[in-house]
Structure formats: structure tokens, C-alpha cells
Design an enzyme around this catalytic site. Structure first.
Site, PDB file in Angstrom:
ATOM      1  CG  HIS A   1      -5.347   0.149  -2.023  1.00 35.40           C
ATOM      2  ND1 HIS A   1      -5.682  -0.957  -1.316  1.00 35.40           N
ATOM      3  CD2 HIS A   1      -4.485   0.699  -1.486  1.00 35.40           C
ATOM      4  CE1 HIS A   1      -5.184  -0.892  -0.093  1.00 35.40           C
ATOM      5  NE2 HIS A   1      -4.343   0.058  -0.140  1.00 35.40           N
TER       6      HIS A   1
ATOM      7  CB  SER B   1      -1.079   0.026   1.283  1.00 37.79           C
ATOM      8  OG  SER B   1      -1.873   0.913   1.062  1.00 37.79           O
TER       9      SER B   1
ATOM     10  CD  GLU C   1      -7.764  -3.599  -2.452  1.00 34.43           C
ATOM     11  OE1 GLU C   1      -8.472  -4.586  -2.172  1.00 34.43           O
ATOM     12  OE2 GLU C   1      -8.108  -2.523  -1.912  1.00 34.43           O
TER      13      GLU C   1
END
Length: 269
Positions: free
Chosen positions: A173, A131, A200
Site C-alpha cells: 500500500h 498486502s 496498490e
């Protein structure tokens, strides 16, 4: 680009499977030495470091690593402490959690830990990020921008990253948050760099020769701007919809890779 990628990177698009098959994290464990690994988890990105540290200690412990250091570097003073430098220096793998990528660069940038991190990378130590920890890997990183929206000029905020992967920007993401528009804006602003959008529970493993392979259950989107013939990104009216033509786009699931130096798709399995 080959000479600019010196070590091993595993860049995860966020929300990696931690409790099921955990295919990405199992790959991480194998790459950093299995049960003999010395893993350092850096929680600098998150404002809940104890929680994140506890979770990753449990996850990697379940996958067979017993030697895990949780390093909560929360200030620039922390990042200049010799004991923290030593922990980074002895690690066989360094893992950046998610959170806010600007916390990583603003706290670590120019410190002794920052130097130790680059030294470790140049020695071939695997650097892993998920992330926000993924976005920070590149020389220029995406900080903010519209998701699930048409590509608009001047809505993308970028800042210097850690500079481990040069001539690329990473977005994470990716498909789940509809970020193709902002990645196209980033590449339109500098067509020389590659845009790499990672879904993801998906990762790219970058090798020292500047190719990567796709790991995980979803896909990686590569935006190559070298073929762009024209765009309106530099024109006035900053809120205009982006116009761009002849951009090259690849969507790559597990079994595929990409040669970043020659800009070619690789079929690996």
C-alpha cells in the site's frame, strides 16, 4: 543474491483489481497452470477467513480455476496437521491473503506446514501474497511504522518473515499510505538490504535468477542503501528525524524490472 532466490514469487502491494481487468490475478492464473491449476488460498493472516476465502474462491473461479482449496490455518496445531501439509504439497500455486503478517509467522513458523511451504517454493511452486501476505515474503518484514509522516528513527517495527526473499524488505500500500519514510528507515538500519515498496494494484514477479518484473497499474519504489554515505540512524535521540545521504531510489512502473543481484534497472517492454 541469485542463489538465495530459488522459486517463483508474486508479491502484490494490496487492493489488487479483482473484478475489472484483473491483470495481476490473470498473470497469477497463467503462471500456476491456468484452468489446470491447483490453487491453495491461505487465510491465516485475516481474522475473517470465511469471508476472504469466499471472495478469492469467487474471483479465481471467474478467472477459470476450478480446483481451489481454502486453507484456514488458525492455530499452530492446524499448521502441524498432516492433511494441511498434503494440501500445500500438491498445490501448483499458494496464495496468502491480506490481514496481519504477524499472524502468518507466529502461527506457521517452525511447523510442518511451514516446512511444506519452503519445500514447495524450492520446487518452483509459485507463492503469491497480497498486502500482509506480501510483507511476510522477506527474511525480515515490516510489522508497523508511521505512514504519511516524516522519516523518524526507531519508529519502525520489524520481525522475522517467511524468508522466501532474502536481503530485501517489502512494504505494501506504498504510495497510497505515504510509506517512503518508513522504508528509508528500514534501509538506513541495514544498507545491505533492498527496500521494495509496492503500490496498490501493483506487483513484482520475482524469478529464480533474482530479477523481478513490475505488474499492474501503479509503481514499485526500490530503495538501494549500498550507496549511502552516512546517516544518523544509530545515534541517540530515537525520535529524531532521520538524516540520510546518497541513497539510491528508483520508481518503476509496468514495463520495467530490477536485477536484485546486480542492482540494476531493467527495461523489459
Amino acid at each position: 543474491m541469485g542463489e538465495k532466490t530459488k522459486g517463483n514469487l508474486i508479491i502484490i502491494g494490496g487492493a489488487e483489481d479483482k473484478y475489472g481487468e484483473s491483470s495481476i490475478l490473470k498473470n497469477v492464473v497463467n503462471i500456476i497452470g491456468g484452468s489446470n491449476a491447483d490453487l491453495t488460498v491461505l487465510t491465516t493472516a485475516t481474522e475473517k477467513p470465511a469471508e476472504a476465502g469466499r471472495e478469492y474462491r469467487n474471483v479465481f473461479g471467474r478467472l477459470g480455476i476450478s480446483n481451489i482449496s481454502i486453507l484456514n490455518i488458525d492455530t499452530r496445531d492446524d499448521a502441524n496437521m498432516e492433511e494441511n501439509v498434503q494440501i500445500i504439497s500438491r498445490a501448483s500455486g499458494i496464495f496468502f491473503t491480506g490481514g496481519d503478517q504477524l499472524r502468518i509467522t507466529s502461527i506457521l513458523g517452525g511447523t510442518k506446514v511451514y516446512k511444506a511451504l519452503h519445500d514447495a517454493y524450492l520446487k518452483g511452486v509459485a507463492i503469491i501474497g497480497t498486502s500482509a501476505g506480501a510483507s511476510v515474503m522477506s527474511g525480515t518484514m515490516v510489522v508497523d511504522g508511521n505512514s504519511n509522516d516524516a522519516a523518524r528513527k526507531c519508529t519502525l517495527k520489524m520481525a522475522p518473515g517467511l524468508g522466501l526473499l532474502e536481503e530485501a524488505i517489502i512494504d505494501q500500500h506504498f504510495e497510497q499510505r505515504g510509506r517512503i519514510g518508513r522504508l528509508l528507515c528500514g534501509v538506513a538500519e541495514n544498507p545491505y538490504i533492498l527496500g521494495i515498496g509496492i503500490d496498490e494494484d501493483t506487483a513484482v514477479r520475482v524469478y529464480p535468477d533474482a530479477h523481478f518484473e513490475v505488474l499492474g497499474t501503479n509503481a514499485v519504489t526500490v530503495v538501494d542503501g549500498k550507496t549511502i554515505k552516512n546517516s544518523n540512524v544509530s545515534e541517540l535521540k530515537p525520535d529524531e528525524i532521520l538524516a540520510i545521504s546518497h541513497v539510491t531510489l528508483h520508481v518503476l512502473p509496468f514495463g520495467y524490472g530490477f536485477d536484485m543481484k546486480n542492482r540494476e534497472v531493467l527495461r523489459l517492454h
